[in-house]
Write an enzyme that holds these catalytic residues in place. Sequence first.
Site, PDB file in Angstrom:
ATOM      1  N   CYS A 114       0.820  -1.452   0.029  1.00  8.82           N
ATOM      2  CA  CYS A 114      -0.064   0.073  -0.044  1.00  8.82           C
ATOM      3  C   CYS A 114       0.817   0.918   0.055  1.00  8.82           C
ATOM      4  O   CYS A 114       1.887   1.262   0.249  1.00  8.82           O
ATOM      5  CB  CYS A 114      -0.880  -0.032   1.208  1.00  8.82           C
ATOM      6  SG  CYS A 114      -2.030  -1.284   1.415  1.00  8.82           S
TER       7      CYS A 114
ATOM      8  N   ASP B 101      19.888  36.331 -15.422  1.00  4.14           N
ATOM      9  CA  ASP B 101      18.562  36.870 -15.754  1.00  4.14           C
ATOM     10  C   ASP B 101      18.503  38.521 -15.031  1.00  4.14           C
ATOM     11  O   ASP B 101      18.699  38.427 -13.979  1.00  4.14           O
ATOM     12  CB  ASP B 101      17.552  35.976 -15.352  1.00  4.14           C
ATOM     13  CG  ASP B 101      16.340  36.320 -15.724  1.00  4.14           C
ATOM     14  OD1 ASP B 101      15.848  35.827 -16.749  1.00  4.14           O
ATOM     15  OD2 ASP B 101      15.318  36.859 -14.859  1.00  4.14           O
TER      16      ASP B 101
END
Length: 490
Positions: free
Chosen positions: A34, A443
């Site tokens: 599970c 940038d």
Amino acid sequence: MVLDPDACYRALVAHDARFDGLFFVGVRTTGIYCRPVCRARTPGRDRCTFFRTAAEAEAAGFRSCFRCRPELAPGAAPVDAVSRVVAGAMRRIDEGALSPEGTVEDLARELGVSGRHLRRAMQAELGVSPLAFAATRRLALARQLVVDTRLPMTEIAFASGFRSLRRFNAAVKARYGRPPSAMRGHAGEAGEDAGALTVTLSYRPPYDWAAMLGHLAARAIPGVELVRDGVYLRTAAIGDLRGWLAVEPSPGRASLRATVSAPLRGALMAIVARLRRLFDLDAEPGAIAAHLGRDPRLAAHVRSRPGLRVGGAFDPFEVAARAVLGQQVSLAAARTLAGRLAALLGDAVETPYPELTRVFPRAERLARHAEHDLASALRVPSRRASTLVALARALASGALDLGAGEPADIVARMVALPGVGPWTAHTLAMRALGWPDAFPDGDLGLRKALGGISGRQARALAEAWRPWRAYGATHLWTELGARRAEGAHP
């Protein structure tokens, strides 16, 4: 990742969603495995065995739970892998590299290693062989389609990478203990009768869908992409297949819902893998926010947007071309230029949306185009057209591969191309490679958000953000965009 069984059990008892997909629990008395979020009765500690991957649990003889459905668990991000070779192999396998015709030797050759090394690396890091990992991925997708759609079994078999219905039926029965017909649910998404099908793409919450949609809308290529009414739509080309996609949030669930047009069903494995990368669905937002939140420059923004993700790439070449076209121009101008390129060289495609008419051209087609003709048609400087053609030729020839290898090495090879600088290379590493530590320090927006400092100073400040500098940059860009939208000056 080395598992601590006691820590895993504590997470299991708490049903802690932050660990969903990071480990699985096998219950020895039932033979079932599970997810840690499963709401079935929690087994005793002495009955539990913990595994790093679903494939490892299945290799140990456990069958997946029909209640929590491990195939829907978020995947492990590539940064979680110890080896970039294993991460690259996982990425290629998710796209169908070993299904149905590919071999382990072919995959290893693409990754620049021997088949023996690849088998040994995956066994050591994931606990399974490449073939076992691929089988788990195919069966997980098949089970999802069986339970959640009304597709005929033959179509499910081929969409999930099986060569025949007989092999599909045998593999499903061997893995899940029942034939596909016995797993068929009553669900089925609207639109499947018209040919489209819908698949679920899970993630670890929180997820900032508004920010992701804003990122995609600002960069949407005319004719190829469209953001409308909270939905992302686009055309797609996988091999010889052409069609369209639509992605939107699933109400009340930690997942997105992707609608795939009928002509693309045969490439469903590749499409799911590409969408997961585009929307950064395998990230661990809790761990990323905890780390970045220590920096006073990011703390407030991380608290306000803990689910921010890094926008990726559906098609790496598409993002690469757009980055080159976007050199020294605005986002809006870059979109216009990319739209011209799609109209010039992209194949026409039929969609229900008048705005979506073209698929983005392949690198191979652009590589054959004359540079001066391209510059004239796109109305760009000849130098930029030359850079675009050089990039296309490097990708078409295999000299540059945006899907394999160490990111730093790929960045170095990109910078060696004419007209590709560090900003373009790191932008591609962030978007096309999904490298969480990419950081385009040159940038202007980043430097402005950090107080107008130099690229070198920005790089020094971002050292503390490793290995998630790309997320730090995304927080800064998002904050800067919000301030601009409010009319404030940075």
